[in-house]
Every structure is written in C-alpha cells, then in structure tokens.
Design a protein around this motif. Structure first.
Motif, mmCIF file in Angstrom:
data_model
loop_
_atom_site.group_PDB
_atom_site.id
_atom_site.type_symbol
_atom_site.label_atom_id
_atom_site.label_comp_id
_atom_site.label_asym_id
_atom_site.label_seq_id
_atom_site.Cartn_x
_atom_site.Cartn_y
_atom_site.Cartn_z
ATOM 1 N N LEU A 32 -10.150 16.361 17.596
ATOM 2 C CA LEU A 32 -11.411 16.389 18.335
ATOM 3 C C LEU A 32 -12.122 17.727 18.146
ATOM 4 N N PHE A 33 -11.373 18.823 18.251
ATOM 5 C CA PHE A 33 -11.971 20.145 18.066
ATOM 6 C C PHE A 33 -12.551 20.300 16.665
ATOM 7 N N GLN A 34 -11.824 19.810 15.663
ATOM 8 C CA GLN A 34 -12.303 19.922 14.286
ATOM 9 C C GLN A 34 -13.617 19.168 14.117
ATOM 10 N N GLN A 35 -13.708 17.974 14.677
ATOM 11 C CA GLN A 35 -14.928 17.192 14.528
ATOM 12 C C GLN A 35 -16.086 17.793 15.326
ATOM 13 N N LEU A 36 -15.795 18.261 16.540
ATOM 14 C CA LEU A 36 -16.861 18.828 17.367
ATOM 15 C C LEU A 36 -17.360 20.171 16.846
ATOM 16 N N SER A 37 -16.484 20.903 16.164
ATOM 17 C CA SER A 37 -16.900 22.207 15.642
ATOM 18 C C SER A 37 -17.761 22.077 14.392
ATOM 19 N N GLY A 38 -17.794 20.897 13.784
ATOM 20 C CA GLY A 38 -18.606 20.714 12.585
ATOM 21 C C GLY A 38 -17.957 21.251 11.331
ATOM 22 N N GLN A 39 -16.703 21.570 11.384
ATOM 23 C CA GLN A 39 -16.018 22.172 10.242
ATOM 24 C C GLN A 39 -16.085 21.306 8.983
ATOM 25 N N PRO A 40 -15.892 19.982 9.047
ATOM 26 C CA PRO A 40 -15.995 19.196 7.810
ATOM 27 C C PRO A 40 -17.383 19.250 7.197
ATOM 28 N N SER A 41 -18.417 19.273 8.043
ATOM 29 C CA SER A 41 -19.786 19.339 7.533
ATOM 30 C C SER A 41 -20.043 20.671 6.846
ATOM 31 N N VAL A 42 -19.553 21.737 7.446
ATOM 32 C CA VAL A 42 -19.756 23.058 6.862
ATOM 33 C C VAL A 42 -19.073 23.136 5.499
ATOM 34 N N LEU A 43 -17.870 22.635 5.398
ATOM 35 C CA LEU A 43 -17.177 22.672 4.105
ATOM 36 C C LEU A 43 -17.853 21.779 3.077
ATOM 37 N N TYR A 44 -18.385 20.643 3.512
ATOM 38 C CA TYR A 44 -19.059 19.739 2.591
ATOM 39 C C TYR A 44 -20.302 20.401 1.999
ATOM 40 N N TYR A 45 -21.038 21.130 2.817
ATOM 41 C CA TYR A 45 -22.271 21.772 2.366
ATOM 42 C C TYR A 45 -22.099 23.266 2.100
ATOM 43 N N ALA A 46 -20.873 23.758 2.045
ATOM 44 C CA ALA A 46 -20.631 25.194 1.917
ATOM 45 C C ALA A 46 -21.301 25.784 0.684
ATOM 46 N N ASN A 47 -21.220 25.114 -0.429
ATOM 47 C CA ASN A 47 -21.801 25.647 -1.658
ATOM 48 C C ASN A 47 -23.302 25.856 -1.495
ATOM 49 N N ARG A 48 -24.011 24.850 -0.992
ATOM 50 C CA ARG A 48 -25.464 24.958 -0.803
ATOM 51 C C ARG A 48 -25.806 26.007 0.251
ATOM 52 N N LEU A 49 -25.063 25.998 1.363
ATOM 53 C CA LEU A 49 -25.355 26.945 2.443
ATOM 54 C C LEU A 49 -25.180 28.388 1.985
ATOM 55 N N LEU A 50 -24.078 28.685 1.338
ATOM 56 C CA LEU A 50 -23.812 30.060 0.936
ATOM 57 C C LEU A 50 -24.716 30.509 -0.201
ATOM 58 N N GLU A 51 -25.082 29.601 -1.093
ATOM 59 C CA GLU A 51 -26.035 29.974 -2.140
ATOM 60 C C GLU A 51 -27.420 30.215 -1.556
ATOM 61 N N SER A 52 -27.802 29.453 -0.528
ATOM 62 C CA SER A 52 -29.128 29.627 0.066
ATOM 63 C C SER A 52 -29.256 30.949 0.808
ATOM 64 N N VAL A 53 -28.161 31.511 1.294
ATOM 65 C CA VAL A 53 -28.229 32.809 1.951
ATOM 66 C C VAL A 53 -27.914 33.947 0.997
ATOM 67 N N GLY A 54 -27.710 33.600 -0.295
ATOM 68 C CA GLY A 54 -27.541 34.631 -1.307
ATOM 69 C C GLY A 54 -26.118 35.065 -1.588
ATOM 70 N N LEU A 55 -25.137 34.368 -1.083
ATOM 71 C CA LEU A 55 -23.754 34.768 -1.322
ATOM 72 C C LEU A 55 -23.166 34.157 -2.589
ATOM 73 N N GLY A 56 -23.694 33.041 -3.054
ATOM 74 C CA GLY A 56 -23.288 32.473 -4.327
ATOM 75 C C GLY A 56 -22.064 31.578 -4.282
ATOM 76 N N PHE A 57 -21.736 31.114 -5.472
ATOM 77 C CA PHE A 57 -20.673 30.144 -5.658
ATOM 78 C C PHE A 57 -19.297 30.725 -5.343
ATOM 79 N N VAL A 58 -19.074 31.989 -5.667
ATOM 80 C CA VAL A 58 -17.760 32.621 -5.444
ATOM 81 C C VAL A 58 -17.425 32.626 -3.953
ATOM 82 N N ALA A 59 -18.412 32.863 -3.101
ATOM 83 C CA ALA A 59 -18.168 32.857 -1.669
ATOM 84 C C ALA A 59 -17.786 31.466 -1.185
ATOM 85 N N ALA A 60 -18.446 30.432 -1.739
ATOM 86 C CA ALA A 60 -18.112 29.069 -1.355
ATOM 87 C C ALA A 60 -16.680 28.716 -1.743
ATOM 88 N N VAL A 61 -16.277 29.141 -2.925
ATOM 89 C CA VAL A 61 -14.912 28.898 -3.368
ATOM 90 C C VAL A 61 -13.945 29.678 -2.481
#
Length: 136
Positions: free
Chosen positions: A101-130
């Motif tokens: 329940l905590f994992q789903q409510l915290s949005g953790q799966p969504s963040v990991l699914y979009y991590a590459n796009r999110l981190l690239e959009s803030v300028g951290l790049g692909f290495v940060a997503a990995v």
C-alpha cells in the motif's frame, strides 16, 4: 560484476543448509515422524504439538492414496480469519500489505517508469536515471 552476485548466492545457499525439508512434503510422502521433527525445528514447537500438527497434515495424503476425492478447496477469503487469528501470520499480513500500500500510495512505480524523462527534463541526464534504477 558477477563476483558479488555469486558470493551472495553462495551465502544464501550456505545459510539454507540447516533448514529441514518441508513438513508438508514429508507428510505427503507418508513420513509423519520426519514431518513432526521438521515442524518442531521450524516452528519451535513441543514434540507433542509437532506430532499433532504432523498428523493433521497426513489425512490429505491418505485420502489421495485411497482414491477418494479430495475436498473442495476453500476460498482464499474463507482462510483469512484463520490467518488473522495467529499472531505471526497477522504480523506478516500487516507488514506485507502495508508495504504494498505504501509503495502504491507513494507513487514509486510511476516515478521509476518515468525516471528517464523526469531526470532528463531537469538536466540530470540518462546516467542519473540509471543510478536511480540501480539504487532501487
């Protein structure tokens, strides 16, 4: 890279060596005494209680051996009161369901699914997503 994984696997195998065979497996093969010993070791039961529980595991095998039809399986919801009445199972259920329940409510799966796009959009790049995926 493979050495840490091999070391972890070896440690897990080494730590599982003192575990007995499954009491249910032993009971299904007609080894009631071994099943009682395994229950005694796993659940830290008194010999009398372990023998009683091992005997409870035996009827399913004897009915199958006699060719009698097996009883209908209970609904998973019908077993829930039995699980809830045992303190150990209740704690495991609360912890497991709470973590999911905590994992789903915290949005953790969504963040990991979009991590590459999110981190690239803030300028951290692909290495940060990995790195975030590896850290998880």
């Amino acid at each position: 890279c493979l050495l840490p994984a091999a070391a972890l696997e070896s440690a897990m195998l080494f730590l599982s060596l003192p575990l007995p065979e499954s009491p249910r497996w032993l009971a299904l093969r007609g080894r009631e005494g071994d099943a009682a010993d395994a229950l005694e070791q796993l659940l830290r039961l008194e010999p009398k209680d372990a023998a009683r529980q091992a005997k409870e595991l035996m009827p399913a095998q004897s009915a199958r051996a006699r060719g009698e039809p097996e009883p209908e399986p209970e609904s998973p919801l019908a077993v829930l009161p039995q699980l809830w009445s045992n303190q150990v199972y209740r704690d495991a259920l609360v912890i497991g369901c709470g973590l999911v329940l905590f994992q789903q409510l915290s949005g953790q799966p969504s963040v990991l699914y979009y991590a590459n796009r999110l981190l690239e959009s803030v300028g951290l790049g692909f290495v940060a997503a990995v790195g975030v995926g590896g850290f998880k």
